[in-house]
Design a protein around this motif. Structure first.
Motif, PDB file in Angstrom:
ATOM      1  N   UNK A 134      52.965  41.993  50.532  1.00 26.94           N
ATOM      2  CA  UNK A 134      53.443  44.024  51.077  1.00 26.94           C
ATOM      3  C   UNK A 134      52.692  45.089  50.325  1.00 26.94           C
ATOM      4  N   UNK A 135      52.968  45.190  48.477  1.00 25.02           N
ATOM      5  CA  UNK A 135      52.332  45.820  48.190  1.00 25.02           C
ATOM      6  C   UNK A 135      50.813  45.937  47.339  1.00 25.02           C
ATOM      7  N   UNK A 136      50.370  44.520  47.664  1.00 24.96           N
ATOM      8  CA  UNK A 136      49.121  44.373  46.987  1.00 24.96           C
ATOM      9  C   UNK A 136      47.906  45.371  47.288  1.00 24.96           C
ATOM     10  N   UNK A 137      48.250  45.596  49.033  1.00 26.60           N
ATOM     11  CA  UNK A 137      46.643  46.008  49.299  1.00 26.60           C
ATOM     12  C   UNK A 137      46.891  47.828  49.711  1.00 26.60           C
ATOM     13  N   UNK A 183      44.199  50.004  47.134  1.00 28.39           N
ATOM     14  CA  UNK A 183      43.415  51.437  47.472  1.00 28.39           C
ATOM     15  C   UNK A 183      43.992  52.339  46.607  1.00 28.39           C
ATOM     16  N   UNK A 184      44.870  52.244  45.751  1.00 28.70           N
ATOM     17  CA  UNK A 184      45.839  53.080  45.026  1.00 28.70           C
ATOM     18  C   UNK A 184      44.609  53.144  43.379  1.00 28.70           C
ATOM     19  N   UNK A 185      43.691  52.434  43.166  1.00 29.12           N
ATOM     20  CA  UNK A 185      43.108  51.823  42.559  1.00 29.12           C
ATOM     21  C   UNK A 185      41.645  52.668  42.826  1.00 29.12           C
ATOM     22  N   UNK A 186      41.295  52.493  44.530  1.00 28.28           N
ATOM     23  CA  UNK A 186      39.840  52.934  44.438  1.00 28.28           C
ATOM     24  C   UNK A 186      40.522  54.254  44.801  1.00 28.28           C
ATOM     25  N   UNK A 187      41.754  54.646  45.064  1.00 31.33           N
ATOM     26  CA  UNK A 187      41.429  56.382  45.187  1.00 31.33           C
ATOM     27  C   UNK A 187      41.114  56.934  43.759  1.00 31.33           C
ATOM     28  N   UNK A 188      41.181  55.993  42.572  1.00 30.26           N
ATOM     29  CA  UNK A 188      41.058  57.191  41.333  1.00 30.26           C
ATOM     30  C   UNK A 188      39.736  56.484  40.530  1.00 30.26           C
ATOM     31  N   UNK A 197      36.582  47.747  40.797  1.00 29.08           N
ATOM     32  CA  UNK A 197      36.245  46.836  40.815  1.00 29.08           C
ATOM     33  C   UNK A 197      36.323  46.700  38.373  1.00 29.08           C
ATOM     34  N   UNK A 198      37.052  47.297  38.243  1.00 28.80           N
ATOM     35  CA  UNK A 198      38.231  46.926  37.310  1.00 28.80           C
ATOM     36  C   UNK A 198      39.265  46.224  36.986  1.00 28.80           C
ATOM     37  N   UNK A 199      40.398  46.000  38.176  1.00 24.86           N
ATOM     38  CA  UNK A 199      41.107  45.260  38.678  1.00 24.86           C
ATOM     39  C   UNK A 199      41.534  43.868  37.705  1.00 24.86           C
ATOM     40  N   UNK A 217      50.477  46.928  29.947  1.00 18.22           N
ATOM     41  CA  UNK A 217      50.933  45.447  29.009  1.00 18.22           C
ATOM     42  C   UNK A 217      49.619  44.932  28.612  1.00 18.22           C
ATOM     43  N   UNK A 218      49.372  45.028  27.334  1.00 22.02           N
ATOM     44  CA  UNK A 218      48.231  44.931  26.703  1.00 22.02           C
ATOM     45  C   UNK A 218      47.370  42.762  27.289  1.00 22.02           C
ATOM     46  N   UNK A 219      48.594  42.433  27.675  1.00 20.59           N
ATOM     47  CA  UNK A 219      48.294  41.236  28.001  1.00 20.59           C
ATOM     48  C   UNK A 219      48.148  40.580  30.064  1.00 20.59           C
ATOM     49  N   UNK A 220      48.357  41.965  30.855  1.00 23.10           N
ATOM     50  CA  UNK A 220      48.535  42.224  32.114  1.00 23.10           C
ATOM     51  C   UNK A 220      47.036  42.509  32.445  1.00 23.10           C
ATOM     52  N   UNK A 221      46.250  42.374  33.304  1.00 17.32           N
ATOM     53  CA  UNK A 221      44.803  42.714  33.372  1.00 17.32           C
ATOM     54  C   UNK A 221      45.411  44.040  34.314  1.00 17.32           C
ATOM     55  N   UNK A 222      44.383  45.314  34.748  1.00 15.78           N
ATOM     56  CA  UNK A 222      44.888  46.188  35.331  1.00 15.78           C
ATOM     57  C   UNK A 222      45.865  46.076  36.366  1.00 15.78           C
ATOM     58  N   UNK A 223      45.358  45.621  37.470  1.00 14.31           N
ATOM     59  CA  UNK A 223      45.488  44.655  38.773  1.00 14.31           C
ATOM     60  C   UNK A 223      47.388  44.383  39.006  1.00 14.31           C
ATOM     61  N   UNK A 224      47.514  44.139  37.389  1.00 18.31           N
ATOM     62  CA  UNK A 224      48.563  43.441  37.509  1.00 18.31           C
ATOM     63  C   UNK A 224      49.698  44.540  37.048  1.00 18.31           C
TER      64      UNK A 224
END
Length: 283
Positions: free
Chosen positions: A138-141, A145-150, A154-156, A116-123
């Motif tokens: 519960x799922x934010x961490x 962690x998944x973003x770090x794994x791939x 830093x791009x969240x 979704x273009x209006x939401x940042x990568x983490x969202x």
């Protein structure tokens, strides 16, 4: 030619390749079981058969790839496994339970990242959590962690347009995994990428599957991609799609691009390609 090269040249590579039985493992309640599943679409002009009855089994933690020509029913099968589409005949079992509606045991990755273009990568990664009304804290961490794994730490806070196509697709894989599904379904996930990025993403996806232990079902038009990624490759016929063969891929699970030079890899690619040159060319 040295002795090692001579040994490689005369080794019967075919002996390493095995065609797997097309019948489902009916006594195994784990993984995904496809039993007599077919699909026919009803239109004003009459019935349009998409899939002939299929029987096969995908084991827990297996990387299973389906390769076939356009219109053979690959995407239809994926939708039926996810519960988005009902089969005309037969049944689909996930962990021994019949699939009759969309269920929470799957994450889906499409050809385009569809962020979704209006939401940042983490969202964007957290979108399934918001839609399922699961506890966000519960799922934010897990999302981070998944973003770090791939490699996206830093791009969240970046928006999708600020990332390359490959980075966007990595974010979409994180989104598919964030609610911790047992199964990841992937519909031509790298088809829109350039060749070099696609190869990098294949290596990345292979690593992600090893580290998460997820059951992955991926569909593709690319025979080398199928063999590089898979534990098993199911080869489909033209529409109405049926099973031409299922092959074991006797390569180690930890693969890099050097695996493409392995004689077993090249022979299996050639063997699968013959299925299509006796019918018509793949797209």
């Amino acid at each position: 030619m040295n002795a090692a090269m001579k040994a490689m040249s005369v080794e019967p590579v075919t002996a390493h390749l095995r065609v797997v039985s097309e019948q489902a493992a009916v006594n195994d309640t784990s993984g995904i079981t496809i039993s007599g599943v077919s699909k026919t679409y009803r239109t004003r002009d009459g019935d349009v058969p998409s899939l002939r009855p299929l029987d096969f089994h995908i084991n827990d933690g297996e990387f299973f790839v389906i390769v076939g020509p356009s219109g053979c029913g690959k995407s239809t099968l994926l939708k039926m496994i996810s519960g988005l589409l009902a089969p005309s005949t037969g049944e689909i079992l996930v962990e021994g339970k019949k699939v009759t509606e969309p269920h929470g045991d799957v994450g889906i990755v499409f050809q385009n990242a569809l962020l979704l273009p209006w939401r940042n990568i983490l969202s964007n990664v957290m979108l399934p959590i918001d839609m399922k009304k699961l506890p966000r804290e519960k799922f934010l961490d897990r999302a981070k962690s998944l973003l770090k794994m791939v490699g996206l730490e830093g791009f969240e806070k970046k928006l999708p347009w600020q990332l390359s196509g490959g980075m966007q697709q990595r974010a979409s894989i994180c989104r598919a995994l964030v609610h911790d599904p047992k199964i990841m379904l992937m519909d031509e996930p790298f088809g829109a990428l350039d060749a070099m990025t696609r190869e990098k993403m294949n290596v990345e996806l292979s690593r992600i599957q090893r580290e998460t232990g997820k059951t992955v079902l991926l569909i593709t038009h690319s025979i080398p991609e199928a063999v590089f990624l898979a534990d098993k490759v199911l080869v489909m016929t033209e529409r109405p799609g049926g099973i031409a063969a299922i092959y074991d891929v006797p390569l180690g699970r930890e693969r890099n691009l050097d695996a493409m030079a392995n004689p077993v890899f090249t022979e299996l690619v050639a063997r699968i390609r013959k299925h299509f040159f006796t019918q018509s060319a793949l797209d």
